[in-house]
Design an enzyme around this catalytic site. Structure first.
Site, PDB file in Angstrom:
ATOM      1  N   GLN A 102     109.899  26.847   3.649  1.00 40.51           N
ATOM      2  CA  GLN A 102     108.781  26.784   4.597  1.00 40.51           C
ATOM      3  C   GLN A 102     109.115  25.862   5.765  1.00 40.51           C
ATOM      4  O   GLN A 102     108.337  25.760   6.709  1.00 40.51           O
ATOM      5  CB  GLN A 102     107.519  26.264   3.893  1.00 40.51           C
ATOM      6  CG  GLN A 102     107.014  27.175   2.785  1.00 40.51           C
ATOM      7  CD  GLN A 102     105.781  26.652   2.073  1.00 40.51           C
ATOM      8  OE1 GLN A 102     105.704  26.760   0.862  1.00 40.51           O
ATOM      9  NE2 GLN A 102     104.806  26.122   2.793  1.00 40.51           N
ATOM     10  N   ARG A 130      98.575  24.926  -0.859  1.00 45.78           N
ATOM     11  CA  ARG A 130      97.622  25.539   0.070  1.00 45.78           C
ATOM     12  C   ARG A 130      96.588  24.508   0.513  1.00 45.78           C
ATOM     13  O   ARG A 130      95.378  24.713   0.353  1.00 45.78           O
ATOM     14  CB  ARG A 130      96.958  26.758  -0.567  1.00 45.78           C
ATOM     15  CG  ARG A 130      96.527  27.749   0.507  1.00 45.78           C
ATOM     16  CD  ARG A 130      96.214  29.110   0.017  1.00 45.78           C
ATOM     17  NE  ARG A 130      95.868  29.920   1.190  1.00 45.78           N
ATOM     18  CZ  ARG A 130      95.674  31.218   1.166  1.00 45.78           C
ATOM     19  NH1 ARG A 130      95.809  31.882   0.045  1.00 45.78           N
ATOM     20  NH2 ARG A 130      95.356  31.876   2.257  1.00 45.78           N
ATOM     21  N   CYS A 131      97.089  23.416   1.038  1.00 48.53           N
ATOM     22  CA  CYS A 131      96.260  22.230   1.217  1.00 48.53           C
ATOM     23  C   CYS A 131      96.940  21.327   2.225  1.00 48.53           C
ATOM     24  O   CYS A 131      98.149  21.274   2.297  1.00 48.53           O
ATOM     25  CB  CYS A 131      96.164  21.535  -0.137  1.00 48.53           C
ATOM     26  SG  CYS A 131      95.714  19.811  -0.085  1.00 48.53           S
ATOM     27  N   GLU A 162      94.139  27.291   4.859  1.00 51.19           N
ATOM     28  CA  GLU A 162      93.835  26.622   3.599  1.00 51.19           C
ATOM     29  C   GLU A 162      92.370  26.307   3.374  1.00 51.19           C
ATOM     30  O   GLU A 162      91.990  25.893   2.272  1.00 51.19           O
ATOM     31  CB  GLU A 162      94.671  25.339   3.523  1.00 51.19           C
ATOM     32  CG  GLU A 162      96.157  25.660   3.456  1.00 51.19           C
ATOM     33  CD  GLU A 162      97.042  24.562   3.989  1.00 51.19           C
ATOM     34  OE1 GLU A 162      96.530  23.687   4.695  1.00 51.19           O
ATOM     35  OE2 GLU A 162      98.247  24.589   3.727  1.00 51.19           O
TER      36      GLU A 162
END
Ligand SMILES: Cc1cc2nc3c(=O)[nH]c(=O)nc-3n(C[C@H](O)[C@H](O)[C@H](O)COP(=O)(O)OP(=O)(O)OC[C@H]3O[C@@H](n4cnc5c(N)ncnc54)[C@H](O)[C@@H]3O)c2cc1C
Lengths: 788, 154, 292
Positions: free
Chosen positions: A225, A372-373, A742
């Site tokens: 990522q 996801r934060c 998110e």
């Protein structure tokens, strides 16, 4: 109430506000995506990793001779061999040091112990069974509470480490907060464990490392990522010259934070390729993915709210004990050891807050990735939203009304929070009003009042979250020293088509489309005429990557800014072409015209052509540029989610019977993609609330180590969602967008849990930790302690 | 051993170990990488193919057992032009990272053949052997329904 | 992810298969749908030296209504018994269970007989078979045996086949009166094995009393558990909520669940209790001609 942003471009141009169909989809629907495991290089070898079967043990010896002798086995790599290259240990993203292959001890089940390099993956797997490791088992420390009291030192190899504490940290003001609590009319408290969870993107992690023995060129195809940051880390860890390292992140099959860290497998595969001189592929299995790579959460939280006699919140305390696993490997900004947890005052207006956090080493896999934060904002949002609900119930007030009473008001923005954030914009009452209306909140409350107490129990849960995303202003935010700016490079070609290159990296979010739309908005070049390139460090400008909802706030801003730079140059070119003064020109999507005589204009395509064929003397040719964007502030998306559940009293199962999610992520660039992000996030939130977690037995065995035990919902269990939106632009982002990847995973878990607890409140149930498993509900209803 | 499998209409023969899983046969022997691997417990369906028209998980079948059978993969969906499912997944944002998509489309194809206009629940039931981590499924359901309508409309 | 090596045999006829199975003895293993065996091999929990693939024995891919019973051939897939008219008429319990075994794709490949042979105490089919009094046809080169399911299911992953035998058919007797049945399964998601499940079966005499009854439990003992005591309580009685509650209490007491991540034993017992009651009530409605 705020309104949707009306597009200024036509659909054909496809700027901001248009649901442009995704450009990346053509290859995906034809099975022509190119993921790491799809890459095949000439002479490529395959790697498999031998992992520790136990949670804590001293390694007395490793005998790989039988494996080495097997046909097709090229090499067996051990920690001792890596020590020779100074590669047995590597830095984590939180400044700790993590074993690549264990040398002294194994510290969690699943830890990397040895690796087989073979001509075929089946053979590599066979050979793992022919490596014999002599373990002397040690006491396994499986909870942070145990970790802080035991004599056993987990990190005995680490200089200066005399206990099992990974870090301590605090934020806010203790004295002011003490005063608020001393003066409180009522104190509401909650103890809660936000359980260990795993992002588990459908594609696991892996790499193909290709070190050219002649040129020394290192090419690593990586499920990354953050390819640029990874290149730098590879250079630092392996001591390789950075210009010779090329990281290529091809198509990524989902990331969710799992693909932010560097994993031992990448390092071993690269070292093996370097030594053997052939490409080495390593793709982990799902079980390996879950048991060893970056988990999320695992926060034991104690929170309390101080309330005055008017039911206004006056202060908040939060204490965190985090379970770090064997190495401190949180992926988060250096300054903030508990990430952005201190956003935990949420959507409410009060002046006193104090947060303390302590991390403990345990014999579990390391991680602490922002699943996801945005760096622990999920835990923060969960705590405040559970507390708000609990407070309302304890007071006997409607939870929606309690929130409305305490919300930060629209006119208070920019709002200075007691822990030091400056919320950019918001309209919390607006989102709440819309959500209540959409779900018929009063109607559901009435049904709840009239329900049969022996039947299924109705519960209504709310969460009004505030997120903080888009890290970040470089004065405060860096990861291992790398400042968290991001970049965009834009080249407009003579025929008026363009290439946009970014430092961020899509894992399914649709960057190839969304970022093209930003350029379309700014320059009027059709989004479909703009090719977006990411994930190749040789061919894109430096950036920190995609996680923590930062791509649109930072990379998207960089895109808008570089496009604006080109527009300024275009203005000069237009002036030249129109033989007018720059000041007399007017920009309107896709063209400059002379003020007052709109028939005299040049299009951006005309200008692009001129930039290469007819530029004025003294001007640099071409129409291209690069912009590194350093955001002045974070952005603060928010929303209100309302969930209605029915709880079966016999077996403790619960079902979502209605759900509304109102999100405000500022300006929506591609509404279709935004809705897709929200729906996906709501589903992951549901997963965590309902079924998805990793637990360990007392010996440190991982329970939930594959998709039969680590439960991920299918279409069947997933609730049906109704989405609503309000639009409150970010005042400091060039196009007013805030980031949305998110919000729903951050905001929704508390809403589900609040709903179940609301259903059971009249039975004396005040809390159930996630996942709210049927047996926990049943236990709560029947007064039976059902740990875990 | 030698096996011959008809993949997307073309007979493919290879000399393989009996233990070679069908998914590895497709991906590595034949180099068709549209069929993915997402788990090791037959849970995720990223490897879904149609075996004589029926969706199965190709990670849980030996290529040897497919000898003499017909297998369809995502690469076989397009027939000159995109299959209606491919079009509708695009149009309805039925995918994000694309990893589960081939499996979802193939299950959709089999479903639509027996039930051209499935309800929301019927689609969800049919795809409940396939996991998606990105979309939350809503748009996958819509995509399959829309493809059914498109096929019916023709 | 990668199974260990083995020798592969793919007989084209039942005779050929039986000869091979006989010849290989303990070194051979039948490969049916592979939906239990292959996952175990991939996780290296099983490493058979030889696999005899029976997928070419297409003659065995039947679901038939024979004279006295429903006959399910060894190659009938789980999917073949979902929404199947013979199954619906002859065995409502089976019809009720079929959609909840594994997931749709696994059902397209896995076989009913393979599942029964596998004897996983968390498997669904053996509870159904125990509740309805099924029998298993075991065939070898020397002939056939018809084994009552209660004798076939020995223990945890153990059946009573002897060397050289394979299951060729499963038989479910036709109810004599008006019958109903249900399979209620608590699973955490599609594709999950049962946390606990109950198969119920009621066959009513013309006077409305219970002529025959079946209650069997999944995942709460070392094998699928037929609760004979509960069945005996029901047989000969006039159905009533009280009777069902008593039978359910017996079922809950009879099982011996383990406490684990799916819940403590106490919880699983409570679920067995509730589901037995519900299952019997559903079976009754159906037996009395109502919708199930
Ligand atoms: C994701 C997933 C979820 C599942 N969920 C469930 C569930 O909820 N409930 C459930 O009951 N099952 C479940 N299963 C298991 C599934 O039902 C299998 O199909 C079944 O257990 C085995 O049948 P098979 O035909 O696949 O047998 P195989 O896997 O081929 O064989 C299983 C065993 O039985 C033996 N065997 C097979 N056929 C014969 C025969 N004719 N004679 C003698 N021996 C034979 C084999 O030698 C082997 O030992 C699940 C499987 C998966 C992968």
């Amino acid at each position: 109430m705020t309104t949707t942003h009306d597009p200024i471009t036509t659909f054909e141009v496809g700027g901001v506000g248009h649901s442009v169909l995704r450009k990346e989809d053509d290859r995906f629907v034809q099975g022509a995506g190119n993921y790491v495991d799809d890459i095949v290089l000439k002479g490529m070898l395959h790697m498999a990793i031998l992992r520790s079967p136990v949670a804590h043990a001293r390694i007395l010896g490793i005998d790989a001779s039988e494996a080495e002798a097997m046909e097709g086995v090229v090499a067996v790599v051990t920690g001792a061999m890596l020590e020779g290259y100074n590669l047995a240990w590597m830095p984590t993203l939180s400044g700790d040091t993590q074993a690549v292959l264990a040398t002294d001890k194994v510290r969690y089940q699943g830890q990397e112990v040895a690796a087989v390099i073979a001509t075929d993956p089946y053979i590599a797997k066979d050979a793992l069974g022919a490596i014999f490791v002599d373990y002397e088992e040690l006491e396994a420390i499986t909870t942070p509470q145990q970790s802080l009291t035991t004599e056993t030192l987990i990190r005995d190899e680490k200089e200066g480490q005399t206990d099992n504490v990974a870090y301590t940290w605090e934020a806010g003001d203790a004295a002011i907060t003490d005063a608020a609590f001393a003066a409180a009319h009522r104190v509401v408290s909650l103890e809660s464990h936000y359980p260990r969870s795993h992002p588990s993107p459908l594609e696991t992690c892996g790499c193909v490392s290709d070190v050219n023995p002649i040129t020394g060129q290192v090419t690593i195809y990586l499920t990354s990522q953050a390819p640029h940051a990874h290149r730098t880390l590879f250079a630092l860890v392996a001591g390789l010259p950075e210009e010779k390292i090329r990281i290529i992140s091809p198509d990524i099959g989902g990331g969710f934070g799992n693909k932010v860290p560097i994993y031992p497998g990448y390092v071993v595969a690269t070292a093996a390729s370097l030594v053997i001189g052939k490409p080495v592929k390593w793709v982990e299995s799902r079980s390996e993915n879950i048991i060893s790579t970056g988990f999320g959460r695992d926060y034991h939280m104690t929170g309390s709210l101080a309330l005055d006699e008017n039911n206004r919140i006056t202060g908040m305390r939060a204490a965190i004990l985090s379970d770090q696993g064997a190495f401190f490997a949180d992926a988060q900004p250096t300054k903030f050891k508990a990430g952005l947890f201190h956003i935990c005052t949420g959507s409410y207006d009060f002046g006193a807050a104090h947060v303390t956090a302590k991390g403990a080493f345990t014999n579990k896999a390391p991680g602490g990735v922002a699943y996801r934060c945005s760096f622990r904002v999920t835990e923060a949002s969960y705590l405040i939203e559970r507390l708000a609900d609990k407070a309302a119930h304890e007071i006997g007030m409607d939870p929606a009304e309690f929130r409305e009473l305490n919300f930060i008001k629209k006119e208070q923005f920019p709002y200075h929070s007691p822990t030091g954030f400056v919320y950019d914009s918001g309209d919390y009452h607006g989102a709440m009003t819309l959500a209540k209306e959409m779900i018929d909140y009063d109607g559901w409350r009435e049904k709840q009042r009239d329900q049969d107490p022996n039947g299924k129990l109705i519960g209504i849960g709310i969460a009004s979250f505030t997120e903080v995303v888009g890290a970040g202003p470089s004065k405060d935010y860096d990861i291992v020293g790398l400042k968290m700016f991001d970049s965009a490079e834009l080249r407009v070609h003579p025929t008026g088509k363009a290439i946009l290159k970014l430092g961020v990296k899509s894992q399914g979010q649709g960057h190839e489309t969304t970022f093209a739309q930003i350029v379309a908005e700014e320059l009027g070049i059709a989004a479909n005429d703009i090719k977006v390139i990411e994930g190749d460090t040789d061919n894109t400008p430096y950036g920190l990557g995609t996680y923590a909802s930062r791509s649109t706030p930072v990379g998207g801003a960089a895109t808008a800014m570089v496009a604006r730079k080109l527009r300024e140059k275009a203005r000069k070119l237009a002036a030249h072409l129109l033989e007018a003064s720059e000041d007399d020109l007017e920009w309107e999507v896709g063209k400059f015209s002379v003020k007052g005589s709109p028939e005299s204009f040049v299009t951006i395509q005309d200008i692009a052509f001129a930039a290469y064929t007819n530029h004025p003397e003294g001007m640099e040719a071409g129409l291209e540029g690069v912009h590194y964007y350093d955001p002045p502030n974070m952005t603060y998306p928010f929303g209100t989610y309302i969930v209605v559940v029915e709880v079966d009293q016999d077996d403790g199962t619960w079902e979502v019977v209605d759900m509304v999610a109102v999100d405000d992520c500022g300006v929506r660039i591609n509404p279709m993609i935004v809705d897709g992000q929200i729906t996906g996030g709501l589903t992951e939130g549901f997963a965590k609330a309902n079924m998805q977690w990793i637990s360990f037995d007392d010996a440190g065995n991982c329970i939930g180590s594959n998709f039969m035990d680590y439960l991920v919902p299918t279409a069947w269990e997933t609730p049906r969602f109704k989405l609503g939106e309000t639009v409150t632009p970010s005042p400091h982002h060039p196009i007013g967008a805030k980031g949305v990847g998110e919000s729903a995973t951050v905001g929704s878990p508390a809403a589900y849990v609040n709903a179940v607890v609301d259903a059971l409140w009249s039975r004396g149930v005040t809390n159930i930790d996630m996942p709210v498993l049927p047996h926990r509900v049943w236990g709560a209803l029947n007064g039976v302690d059902v740990k875990p | 051993m030698k096996v011959t499998v008809t993949i997307n209409g073309t007979a493919q023969t290879a000399d393989i170990e009996p233990r070679k899983l069908l998914v590895d046969f497709i991906r590595t022997e034949l180099g068709m990488t549209g069929t993915h691997i997402g788990c090791d417990t037959t849970s995720c369906g990223a490897c879904t193919v149609l075996l004589d028209g029926t969706p199965i998980k190709s990670c849980t079948m030996f290529a040897a057992s497919a000898d003499g059978h017909e297998v369809q993969t995502v690469e076989g969906l397009k027939n000159g032009e995109l299959h209606p499912l491919q079009v509708s997944f695009k149009q309805n944002h039925g995918l994000q990272c694309g990893f589960c998509t081939p499996g979802m489309m193939l299950v959709g194809k089999a479903l639509l053949e027996s039930n051209p206009s499935p309800t929301d629940d019927e689609v969800r039931w049919a795809i409940s052997g396939n996991l998606c981590r990105c979309t939350g499924y809503t748009n996958i359901v819509k995509s399959i329904q829309a493809a059914g309508a498109a096929i019916e409309g023709n | 992810m990668y199974p260990p090596a083995f020798e592969y045999w793919s007989p084209k006829s039942l005779d050929e298969a039986l000869t091979k199975i006989q010849e290989l003895g303990h070194d051979g293993r039948v490969l049916a749908g592979g939906q239990s065996l292959i996952p175990m091999m991939k996780l290296r929990l099983a490493a058979p030296a030889n696999l005899v693939d029976i997928n070419n024995l297409t003659d065995l891919a039947y679901v038939r209504a024979d004279n006295g019973h429903l006959a399910i051939g060894a190659l009938a897939r789980h999917a073949d018994v979902v929404d199947n008219d013979h199954v619906k008429t002859i065995s409502p319990t089976m019809a009720s269970a079929a959609p909840w075994v594994a997931d749709p794709l696994v059902r397209n490949r896995g076989t009913v007989a393979g599942s029964i042979a596998h004897c996983d105490p968390e498997g669904d089919w053996n509870s159904v078979m125990l509740a309805v009094g099924a029998s298993v046809v075991a065939t070898s080169t020397s002939g056939q045996r018809v084994i009552p399911i209660g004798e076939f299911v020995v223990d945890f992953f153990t059946n009573s086949l002897v060397e050289g035998e394979m299951v060729t058919e499963v038989r479910i007797p036709r109810p004599t009166g008006s019958a109903g049945g249900a399979y209620l399964k608590l699973e955490r998601k599609i594709g999950d094995y049962a946390t606990a499940a109950v198969a119920t079966f009621l066959d009513l005499a013309s006077d409305g009393t219970i002529a025959n009854a079946g209650v069997a439990l999944t995942a709460v003992a070392s094998k699928n558990l037929k609760v004979v005591e509960a069945e005996q309580m029901l047989i000969g009685q006039t159905p009533s909520p009280e009777l069902f509650a008593d039978a359910a209490a017996v079922a809950a007491a009879a099982c011996d669940p383990e406490s684990d991540v799916r819940g403590p034993a106490e919880y699983k017992r409570a679920v067995i209790n509730a589901y037995t009651k519900r299952g019997l009530a559903k079976a009754l409605v159906q037996a009395q001609g109502g919708a199930s």
